[in-house]
Design a protein around this motif. Structure first.
Motif, PDB file in Angstrom:
ATOM      1  N   LEU A 151       0.807  -1.215   0.000  1.00 43.16           N
ATOM      2  CA  LEU A 151       0.000   0.000   0.000  1.00 43.16           C
ATOM      3  C   LEU A 151       0.846   1.272   0.000  1.00 43.16           C
ATOM      4  N   ILE A 152       2.151   1.135   0.221  1.00 42.18           N
ATOM      5  CA  ILE A 152       3.034   2.301   0.258  1.00 42.18           C
ATOM      6  C   ILE A 152       3.676   2.471  -1.110  1.00 42.18           C
ATOM      7  N   PRO A 153       3.422   3.561  -1.815  1.00 39.36           N
ATOM      8  CA  PRO A 153       4.002   3.734  -3.155  1.00 39.36           C
ATOM      9  C   PRO A 153       5.510   3.925  -3.098  1.00 39.36           C
ATOM     10  N   ILE A 154       6.193   3.378  -4.078  1.00 48.05           N
ATOM     11  CA  ILE A 154       7.622   3.613  -4.218  1.00 48.05           C
ATOM     12  C   ILE A 154       7.837   4.611  -5.350  1.00 48.05           C
ATOM     13  N   PRO A 155       8.928   5.368  -5.329  1.00 46.88           N
ATOM     14  CA  PRO A 155       9.095   6.475  -6.290  1.00 46.88           C
ATOM     15  C   PRO A 155       9.614   6.046  -7.657  1.00 46.88           C
ATOM     16  N   TYR A 156       9.198   4.886  -8.119  1.00 46.72           N
ATOM     17  CA  TYR A 156       9.540   4.418  -9.459  1.00 46.72           C
ATOM     18  C   TYR A 156       8.599   3.274  -9.808  1.00 46.72           C
ATOM     19  N   ASP A 157       8.466   2.984 -11.088  1.00 42.88           N
ATOM     20  CA  ASP A 157       7.600   1.897 -11.522  1.00 42.88           C
ATOM     21  C   ASP A 157       8.137   0.555 -11.041  1.00 42.88           C
ATOM     22  N   GLU A 158       7.237  -0.348 -10.765  1.00 39.31           N
ATOM     23  CA  GLU A 158       7.641  -1.684 -10.303  1.00 39.31           C
ATOM     24  C   GLU A 158       8.525  -2.345 -11.358  1.00 39.31           C
ATOM     25  N   PRO A 159       9.745  -2.793 -10.971  1.00 36.81           N
ATOM     26  CA  PRO A 159      10.654  -3.391 -11.958  1.00 36.81           C
ATOM     27  C   PRO A 159      10.190  -4.773 -12.395  1.00 36.81           C
ATOM     28  N   ALA A 160      10.724  -5.220 -13.517  1.00 37.20           N
ATOM     29  CA  ALA A 160      10.355  -6.535 -14.047  1.00 37.20           C
ATOM     30  C   ALA A 160      10.886  -7.658 -13.175  1.00 37.20           C
ATOM     31  N   ASP A 161      12.007  -7.423 -12.489  1.00 36.37           N
ATOM     32  CA  ASP A 161      12.567  -8.427 -11.586  1.00 36.37           C
ATOM     33  C   ASP A 161      13.521  -7.732 -10.625  1.00 36.37           C
ATOM     34  N   ASP A 162      13.933  -8.479  -9.608  1.00 38.47           N
ATOM     35  CA  ASP A 162      14.735  -7.932  -8.524  1.00 38.47           C
ATOM     36  C   ASP A 162      15.965  -8.813  -8.357  1.00 38.47           C
ATOM     37  N   TYR A 163      17.161  -8.290  -8.679  1.00 39.82           N
ATOM     38  CA  TYR A 163      18.392  -9.081  -8.674  1.00 39.82           C
ATOM     39  C   TYR A 163      19.345  -8.588  -7.578  1.00 39.82           C
ATOM     40  N   THR A 164      20.011  -9.518  -6.937  1.00 40.65           N
ATOM     41  CA  THR A 164      21.002  -9.197  -5.908  1.00 40.65           C
ATOM     42  C   THR A 164      22.389  -9.528  -6.426  1.00 40.65           C
ATOM     43  N   VAL A 165      23.313  -8.572  -6.271  1.00 38.52           N
ATOM     44  CA  VAL A 165      24.698  -8.758  -6.702  1.00 38.52           C
ATOM     45  C   VAL A 165      25.606  -8.535  -5.497  1.00 38.52           C
ATOM     46  N   LEU A 166      26.176  -9.623  -4.978  1.00 39.24           N
ATOM     47  CA  LEU A 166      27.090  -9.542  -3.850  1.00 39.24           C
ATOM     48  C   LEU A 166      28.516  -9.560  -4.386  1.00 39.24           C
ATOM     49  N   ILE A 167      29.210  -8.442  -4.243  1.00 40.31           N
ATOM     50  CA  ILE A 167      30.573  -8.334  -4.742  1.00 40.31           C
ATOM     51  C   ILE A 167      31.510  -8.211  -3.547  1.00 40.31           C
ATOM     52  N   GLY A 168      32.719  -8.721  -3.691  1.00 35.28           N
ATOM     53  CA  GLY A 168      33.662  -8.607  -2.595  1.00 35.28           C
ATOM     54  C   GLY A 168      35.026  -9.139  -2.962  1.00 35.28           C
ATOM     55  N   ASP A 169      36.055  -8.605  -2.294  1.00 37.51           N
ATOM     56  CA  ASP A 169      37.393  -9.152  -2.501  1.00 37.51           C
ATOM     57  C   ASP A 169      37.481 -10.531  -1.857  1.00 37.51           C
ATOM     58  N   TRP A 170      38.538 -11.289  -2.239  1.00 39.83           N
ATOM     59  CA  TRP A 170      38.623 -12.669  -1.761  1.00 39.83           C
ATOM     60  C   TRP A 170      40.081 -13.080  -1.589  1.00 39.83           C
ATOM     61  N   TYR A 171      40.301 -13.909  -0.563  1.00 42.39           N
ATOM     62  CA  TYR A 171      41.618 -14.477  -0.284  1.00 42.39           C
ATOM     63  C   TYR A 171      41.582 -15.981  -0.526  1.00 42.39           C
ATOM     64  N   THR A 172      42.690 -16.539  -0.974  1.00 44.07           N
ATOM     65  CA  THR A 172      42.745 -17.981  -1.205  1.00 44.07           C
ATOM     66  C   THR A 172      43.170 -18.746   0.049  1.00 44.07           C
ATOM     67  N   LYS A 173      43.694 -18.048   1.044  1.00 46.12           N
ATOM     68  CA  LYS A 173      44.038 -18.708   2.302  1.00 46.12           C
ATOM     69  C   LYS A 173      42.781 -18.894   3.145  1.00 46.12           C
ATOM     70  N   SER A 174      42.792 -19.906   3.996  1.00 45.76           N
ATOM     71  CA  SER A 174      41.633 -20.200   4.824  1.00 45.76           C
ATOM     72  C   SER A 174      41.450 -19.130   5.898  1.00 45.76           C
ATOM     73  N   HIS A 175      40.255 -19.096   6.460  1.00 48.04           N
ATOM     74  CA  HIS A 175      40.006 -18.114   7.513  1.00 48.04           C
ATOM     75  C   HIS A 175      40.870 -18.399   8.738  1.00 48.04           C
ATOM     76  N   GLN A 176      41.217 -19.676   8.982  1.00 49.43           N
ATOM     77  CA  GLN A 176      42.099 -19.987  10.103  1.00 49.43           C
ATOM     78  C   GLN A 176      43.503 -19.425   9.859  1.00 49.43           C
ATOM     79  N   GLU A 177      43.999 -19.563   8.623  1.00 51.87           N
ATOM     80  CA  GLU A 177      45.321 -19.016   8.296  1.00 51.87           C
ATOM     81  C   GLU A 177      45.348 -17.503   8.418  1.00 51.87           C
TER      82      GLU A 177
END
Length: 552
Positions: A151-177
């Motif tokens: 019931l609460i309007p959003i300030p843009y038209d409803e999109p065709a779909d909703d996608y999540t993009v999780l980006i982040g740096d990464w290490y090859t060593k284990s979290h214990q190391e």
């Protein structure tokens, strides 16, 4: 039949426990069961131990709606104590569920714990991740989306779909190391690559499309930096992005060809499929590091013909570009939506500041041990969580209030103690983050949204307040501070509890660049803070202590 009865009993007990917690029972409940396990995967081509949630890396997305009650039963099948924190979820009156070591006892191996919280008066894109040790370097993170009520309007038209993009740096060593590196005094070093939704892609690799778009339609992309250290630039080949939301606030809808997303931050953009139907690359690359790491993923048009061009759009150069981009972010004051506290406050610039806290980041290498801190104090977590020590009235046996001063202390001789500031309930406070180093910093405030009124180069002084945006600064929960620069935020400490302020650059947080704010309500009533949950884990010196009488 027996298992069904057990499930029903568990469901009723969870609801009962939650209703006694003080949350309105009329709002819908979402129930989740999460199993934490290890698995060997190779995100960057090197086998390593990762943390999966229900067999997934990254973890499952939480899809919720404003005011939903979220109940997550977490089974820890790892060999380490573990906690989740819900980045940006304010949890009004409920720091009991913040999931930081200063507020919660960890979930021990072979046991479970049920988190119970409400996404009260919020919308937007958020993340969750481990707050213990270096577990974040192994996974355990995911998206938490809060949709606006129908019931609460959003300030843009409803999109065709909703996608999540999780980006982040990464290490090859284990979290214990990596943890061993930090514990032994060694720095974490630079990351080895970048992941997009848990995978690393290179131009020319054969890979399935991450997302699909239909020509002419518009799509919502939620972009969050879940990494440990690196700021990332995000862009989509040949497509523009219209920014519509940032960390729970609708923004003025400026158009960008790329966005700098600093650690812990989330942006929501609209992307229209208005190009030739074929494949295109999503690109994420590190910023402000000597060695640039880039990862790509494919978005594909339906019925599209043709591979993505191998020529990637370039990333911007220098941090001045990023600073100028920050200055374009503005709060959309006309949008109808749930708003984080201060609720609907458009006049924060007219509120008198009652306290100014200048937080300068410290680095120490005393006795071969690397430590970070604020104003001469490097935080360490006691075995008894600060919140529980305060609740059981044994705080004097666990920590001291106000070891840290409100003014910068640049000494490298750091005091390693729990760092707790005593804040006055409902005071309007100015916090200045001062970065005297040559690297970019990113900071998070739990339990609140603040007004990010300024990020500027140089040294802060009271005269700099003339440059504050006191009209439409975005209400958010993270802020970046550029090299040799400062950032100013304004907020009302009206959310009772014990709340964490920390560096989002995780090796710095792990080695002490964080603090807690204690905000006690003088009236001690349910109006200001919920009672301690029945299922609260007890540890340290409070283990076995009887709970105090509940508020009424």
């Amino acid at each position: 039949m027996a298992s069904g009865v057990v499930l029903k009993l568990l469901l009723f007990s969870l609801i009962g426990a939650y209703l006694t917690h003080g949350v309105r029972g009329g709002d819908p409940y979402l129930f989740f069961t999460w199993n934490l396990t290890y698995a060997t995967l190779s995100p960057l081509g090197v086998p390593q131990q990762l943390i999966l949630i229900n067999g997934q890396f990254p973890g499952p997305s939480i899809n919720s709606t404003t005011n939903n009650n979220i109940v997550i039963n977490v089974f820890n099948n790892l060999d380490d104590p573990f906690l989740f924190t819900w980045s940006g979820i304010q949890q009004r009156k409920n720091s009991w569920e913040d999931g930081m070591p200063g507020t919660n006892c960890p979930i021990l191996p072979g046991t479970n714990y049920t988190y119970q919280f409400q996404v009260k008066d919020q919308i937007g894109s958020y993340i969750y991740y481990p707050s213990t040790a270096l577990h974040k370097a192994a996974g355990g993170f995911g998206a938490l989306k809060v949709h606006s009520r129908p019931l609460i309007p959003i300030p843009y038209d409803e999109p065709a779909d909703d996608y999540t993009v999780l980006i982040g740096d990464w290490y090859t060593k284990s979290h214990q190391e990596l943890k061993h590196f930090l514990d032994s005094g060694r720095p974490l070093g630079r990351p080895e690559g970048v992941l997009i939704n848990g995978k690393a892609g290179k131009v020319g690799d054969k890979q399935e499309p991450l997302f699909t778009m239909e020509p002419g339609k518009t799509y919502k992309y939620r972009i969050c930096n879940v990494g440990l250290k690196a700021s990332l630039n995000f862009r989509i080949q040949d497509h523009k992005m219209k920014l519509v939301e940032m960390e729970g606030s609708h923004t003025m809808q400026n158009v960008y060809v790329s966005l700098d997303v600093h650690v812990g931050q989330c942006f929501t953009v609209l992307v229209t499929a208005d190009q030739t139907p074929k494949d295109y690359y999503i690109v994420a690359s590190t910023r402000f590091l000597k060695e640039v790491h880039t990862s790509i993923a494919i978005i594909s048009y339906t019925n599209g013909k043709g591979e993505a061009s191998p020529e990637l759009p370039p990333a911007p150069v220098g941090w001045a570009w990023s600073l100028n981009q920050f200055r374009t972010f503005r709060w959309n004051l006309t949008a109808s939506a749930a708003r984080p506290n201060p609720q609907g406050s458009y006049h924060y610039g007219a509120i008198n500041i009652t306290r100014t806290i200048r937080l300068a980041n410290n680095v120490s290498r005393a006795n071969g041990k690397l430590r970070y801190g604020f104003n001469g104090v490097s935080h360490t977590d006691p075995t008894t969580p600060l919140k529980l020590a305060e609740y059981f009235k044994v705080a004097d046996k666990v920590f001291k209030y106000d070891l840290m001063k409100d003014e910068p202390e640049m000494s490298t001789d750091l005091t390693v103690q729990p760092n707790v500031l005593n804040m006055t309930f409902r005071n309007f406070v100015e916090i200045i983050f001062e970065n005297h180093e040559k690297s970019l910093q990113s900071y998070q405030v739990n339990g609140y949204s603040f007004f990010a009124v300024a990020v500027e180069p140089g040294t802060w002084s009271p005269e700099k307040r003339m440059n504050y945006n006191l009209q439409d600064a975005v209400s958010r929960h993270t802020i970046q501070v550029f090299p040799k620069s400062w950032a100013a935020i304004l907020l009302t400490f009206d959310n009772a509890g014990m709340w964490n302020i920390r560096s989002e650059i995780w090796d710095r947080a792990y080695l002490g660049q964080q603090l807690y704010t204690s905000i006690l309500s003088p009236e001690k009533s349910l109006r200001d803070e919920y009672n301690i949950p029945e299922n609260t884990l007890l540890c340290g010196i409070v283990e076995g202590m009887p709970k105090l009488p509940s508020y009424t």
